[in-house]
Design a protein around this motif. Structure first.
Motif, mmCIF file in Angstrom:
data_model
loop_
_atom_site.group_PDB
_atom_site.id
_atom_site.type_symbol
_atom_site.label_atom_id
_atom_site.label_comp_id
_atom_site.label_asym_id
_atom_site.label_seq_id
_atom_site.Cartn_x
_atom_site.Cartn_y
_atom_site.Cartn_z
ATOM 1 N N SER A 1 0.829 -1.213 0.000
ATOM 2 C CA SER A 1 0.000 0.000 0.000
ATOM 3 C C SER A 1 0.863 1.264 0.000
ATOM 4 O O SER A 1 0.383 2.347 -0.345
ATOM 5 C CB SER A 1 -0.942 0.020 1.202
ATOM 6 O OG SER A 1 -0.217 0.265 2.400
ATOM 7 N N TYR B 1 7.824 12.876 0.263
ATOM 8 C CA TYR B 1 7.264 12.504 1.570
ATOM 9 C C TYR B 1 8.311 12.724 2.664
ATOM 10 O O TYR B 1 9.452 12.280 2.539
ATOM 11 C CB TYR B 1 6.795 11.040 1.543
ATOM 12 C CG TYR B 1 5.947 10.681 2.746
ATOM 13 C CD1 TYR B 1 4.647 11.155 2.872
ATOM 14 C CD2 TYR B 1 6.467 9.897 3.770
ATOM 15 C CE1 TYR B 1 3.883 10.848 3.986
ATOM 16 C CE2 TYR B 1 5.708 9.578 4.890
ATOM 17 C CZ TYR B 1 4.406 10.061 4.993
ATOM 18 O OH TYR B 1 3.662 9.751 6.102
ATOM 19 N N MET C 1 5.605 -1.931 13.485
ATOM 20 C CA MET C 1 4.161 -2.035 13.653
ATOM 21 C C MET C 1 3.700 -3.472 13.444
ATOM 22 O O MET C 1 2.928 -4.015 14.238
ATOM 23 C CB MET C 1 3.465 -1.106 12.664
ATOM 24 C CG MET C 1 1.958 -1.253 12.632
ATOM 25 S SD MET C 1 1.204 0.069 11.607
ATOM 26 C CE MET C 1 -0.340 -0.732 11.169
ATOM 27 N N LEU D 1 1.161 -1.515 17.502
ATOM 28 C CA LEU D 1 1.105 -0.061 17.683
ATOM 29 C C LEU D 1 0.916 0.346 19.141
ATOM 30 O O LEU D 1 1.165 1.495 19.496
ATOM 31 C CB LEU D 1 -0.083 0.500 16.893
ATOM 32 C CG LEU D 1 0.111 0.687 15.401
ATOM 33 C CD1 LEU D 1 -1.221 1.050 14.764
ATOM 34 C CD2 LEU D 1 1.137 1.786 15.146
ATOM 35 N N GLY E 1 -0.103 10.556 10.875
ATOM 36 C CA GLY E 1 -0.302 10.385 9.430
ATOM 37 C C GLY E 1 0.268 9.063 8.938
ATOM 38 O O GLY E 1 -0.401 8.328 8.199
ATOM 39 N N LEU E 2 1.485 8.738 9.344
ATOM 40 C CA LEU E 2 2.115 7.485 8.893
ATOM 41 C C LEU E 2 1.372 6.276 9.457
ATOM 42 O O LEU E 2 1.099 5.308 8.737
ATOM 43 C CB LEU E 2 3.600 7.457 9.299
ATOM 44 C CG LEU E 2 4.396 6.228 8.835
ATOM 45 C CD1 LEU E 2 4.356 6.069 7.315
ATOM 46 C CD2 LEU E 2 5.848 6.300 9.316
ATOM 47 N N ILE E 3 1.001 6.345 10.733
ATOM 48 C CA ILE E 3 0.261 5.230 11.351
ATOM 49 C C ILE E 3 -1.068 5.006 10.621
ATOM 50 O O ILE E 3 -1.427 3.876 10.287
ATOM 51 C CB ILE E 3 0.024 5.505 12.854
ATOM 52 C CG1 ILE E 3 1.358 5.403 13.619
ATOM 53 C CG2 ILE E 3 -1.010 4.535 13.434
ATOM 54 C CD1 ILE E 3 1.253 5.720 15.103
ATOM 55 N N ARG F 1 -1.903 5.802 7.553
ATOM 56 C CA ARG F 1 -1.670 5.266 6.210
ATOM 57 C C ARG F 1 -1.344 3.778 6.226
ATOM 58 O O ARG F 1 -1.864 3.013 5.411
ATOM 59 C CB ARG F 1 -0.522 6.030 5.550
ATOM 60 C CG ARG F 1 -1.009 7.349 5.016
ATOM 61 C CD ARG F 1 0.103 8.150 4.406
ATOM 62 N NE ARG F 1 -0.464 9.043 3.415
ATOM 63 C CZ ARG F 1 -0.011 10.249 3.137
ATOM 64 N NH1 ARG F 1 1.046 10.712 3.757
ATOM 65 N NH2 ARG F 1 -0.590 10.983 2.212
ATOM 66 N N LEU F 2 -0.483 3.367 7.146
ATOM 67 C CA LEU F 2 -0.106 1.946 7.200
ATOM 68 C C LEU F 2 -1.284 1.089 7.655
ATOM 69 O O LEU F 2 -1.536 0.003 7.122
ATOM 70 C CB LEU F 2 1.098 1.750 8.117
ATOM 71 C CG LEU F 2 2.412 2.355 7.600
ATOM 72 C CD1 LEU F 2 3.526 2.175 8.634
ATOM 73 C CD2 LEU F 2 2.827 1.741 6.263
ATOM 74 N N LEU F 3 -2.015 1.602 8.643
ATOM 75 C CA LEU F 3 -3.175 0.885 9.180
ATOM 76 C C LEU F 3 -4.201 0.653 8.063
ATOM 77 O O LEU F 3 -4.651 -0.468 7.827
ATOM 78 C CB LEU F 3 -3.779 1.767 10.272
ATOM 79 C CG LEU F 3 -4.563 1.211 11.436
ATOM 80 C CD1 LEU F 3 -3.919 -0.012 12.022
ATOM 81 C CD2 LEU F 3 -4.687 2.302 12.521
ATOM 82 N N GLY G 1 -3.674 1.025 4.861
ATOM 83 C CA GLY G 1 -3.053 0.281 3.763
ATOM 84 C C GLY G 1 -3.340 -1.202 3.944
ATOM 85 O O GLY G 1 -3.758 -1.906 3.020
ATOM 86 N N MET G 2 -3.162 -1.670 5.182
ATOM 87 C CA MET G 2 -3.434 -3.073 5.478
ATOM 88 C C MET G 2 -4.925 -3.376 5.325
ATOM 89 O O MET G 2 -5.302 -4.351 4.674
ATOM 90 C CB MET G 2 -2.947 -3.398 6.884
ATOM 91 C CG MET G 2 -3.138 -4.836 7.290
ATOM 92 S SD MET G 2 -2.084 -5.302 8.673
ATOM 93 C CE MET G 2 -2.749 -4.294 9.972
ATOM 94 N N SER H 1 -6.121 -3.264 1.610
ATOM 95 C CA SER H 1 -5.545 -4.310 0.749
ATOM 96 C C SER H 1 -6.398 -5.577 0.747
ATOM 97 O O SER H 1 -6.277 -6.417 -0.140
ATOM 98 C CB SER H 1 -4.119 -4.654 1.186
ATOM 99 O OG SER H 1 -4.134 -5.394 2.399
ATOM 100 N N VAL I 1 -6.652 -8.458 11.727
ATOM 101 C CA VAL I 1 -6.115 -7.145 11.373
ATOM 102 C C VAL I 1 -5.880 -6.299 12.623
ATOM 103 O O VAL I 1 -4.803 -5.738 12.816
ATOM 104 C CB VAL I 1 -7.067 -6.394 10.409
ATOM 105 C CG1 VAL I 1 -6.658 -4.938 10.247
ATOM 106 C CG2 VAL I 1 -7.096 -7.081 9.051
ATOM 107 N N MET J 1 -3.087 -7.874 14.838
ATOM 108 C CA MET J 1 -1.762 -7.688 14.246
ATOM 109 C C MET J 1 -1.330 -6.233 14.354
ATOM 110 O O MET J 1 -0.223 -5.927 14.769
ATOM 111 C CB MET J 1 -1.793 -8.118 12.778
ATOM 112 C CG MET J 1 -0.495 -7.827 12.040
ATOM 113 S SD MET J 1 -0.538 -8.620 10.392
ATOM 114 C CE MET J 1 0.612 -7.541 9.514
ATOM 115 N N ALA J 2 -2.235 -5.301 14.013
ATOM 116 C CA ALA J 2 -1.860 -3.888 14.000
ATOM 117 C C ALA J 2 -1.561 -3.363 15.407
ATOM 118 O O ALA J 2 -0.609 -2.630 15.606
ATOM 119 C CB ALA J 2 -2.972 -3.054 13.362
ATOM 120 N N PHE J 3 -2.378 -3.758 16.392
ATOM 121 C CA PHE J 3 -2.210 -3.165 17.714
ATOM 122 C C PHE J 3 -1.267 -3.954 18.619
ATOM 123 O O PHE J 3 -0.575 -3.380 19.439
ATOM 124 C CB PHE J 3 -3.579 -2.951 18.381
ATOM 125 C CG PHE J 3 -4.388 -1.898 17.678
ATOM 126 C CD1 PHE J 3 -4.172 -0.554 17.943
ATOM 127 C CD2 PHE J 3 -5.320 -2.234 16.701
ATOM 128 C CE1 PHE J 3 -4.886 0.439 17.265
ATOM 129 C CE2 PHE J 3 -6.041 -1.250 16.024
ATOM 130 C CZ PHE J 3 -5.819 0.087 16.306
#
Lengths: 181, 181
Positions: free
Chosen positions: A151, A160, A174, A179, B139-141, B143-145, B147-148, B151, B171, B174-176
């Protein structure tokens, strides 16, 4: 030439871009392009190949490293994939859009599948060693992991304000550590 | 009718699909379609709107829940987003492909941006409360969150052998909490 052609395919879409357009965007004649490649399809092959070769050798290198656990090798492979995805941003974007409409596209999908298989095998090995949680299948973990990685092509631009290593650190950290504070 | 038209747009691509094709795939006449909608663009609006309305109300509901930390509300919003993405699979896939080529597409992008903003604000709040790690930007978090999360549209099919709730659990977990055992 390949770099710029890759960019043109990404911004205009491969199917809708003629060799005339590629030549105009490159500021050269069509015959100058045909001096290097036989067809638009060969140009697509070269454009995709840069990214996929770099991805494949990075994953292969990390996978074969000795003296490390499967979890450590998986983590290094994910980190390297992010750095390469950013370095070969346009090439990987093109690769991820391929739908299998020609021999070149089918070959690219096949190479992608082989890389996925290598990652999934590493995930399975890491679960087996007790390094990764075993409550999800290797298939689901691999999909979510690379869903997040891939992504990045959708928003990453050279402007960026976070450098590629920091993005790779964020993704691996992550994915593997979560997180939560 | 909207469901089936959404599927047709996803499988054939919106730009390349004529109302003749939509009518043929739906097994009805074009005038039967025009009895319900004025144009192909209105059909796109209805097709996209199902998914985005459901996403927006789910995120809004979780965001406003009282008596919970920002981390808990964020986690619930991500979980709900996955379940809705799977339930409105075709509609969300269409939404994610929109590039802003018409008023309907620009409106959809704007609605997507508003949902992203709500999530990013929750992420920032959770970092502020000490619930989320503070070494990456909101912002980065975000986007990645997402993004997953997004997808999932690329590989989820109703035949996939894991149920939507289990995918949403995977999801968020894994993310948290991360993949490490």
């Amino acid at each position: 030439m390949i770099n710029k052609a890759t960019e043109v395919f990404v911004s205009r879409g491969y199917d809708g871009t003629s060799m005339d357009t590629v030549a105009r965007e490159l500021g050269i004649t069509k015959s100058a392009i045909y001096h290097h490649v036989k067809s638009k399809e060969e140009l697509l092959h070269l454009a995709i190949n840069r990214g996929i070769s770099a991805l494949d050798s990075a994953v292969e290198d990390e996978r074969q490293r000795t003296g490390l656990t499967a979890l450590e090798r998986l983590r290094a492979a994910v980190h390297a994939s992010v750095v390469i995805l950013i370095e070969y941003h346009h090439s990987v974007t093109l690769l991820l859009r391929v739908r299998g409409n020609s021999d070149v596209e089918r070959e690219a999908l096949e190479q992608r599948r082989k890389i996925d298989d290598k990652i999934r095998a590493l995930v399975a090995e890491a679960i087996g060693e007790g390094g990764l949680r075993s409550d999800f299948t290797p298939g689901l973990i691999t999909r979510l992991l690379f869903g997040m990685v891939n992504s990045i092509t959708e928003w990453y631009r050279p402007s960026y304000p976070v450098d590629p290593e920091a993005i790779a650190d964020a993704v691996t950290s992550m994915a593997f550590n979560g997180l939560e504070a």
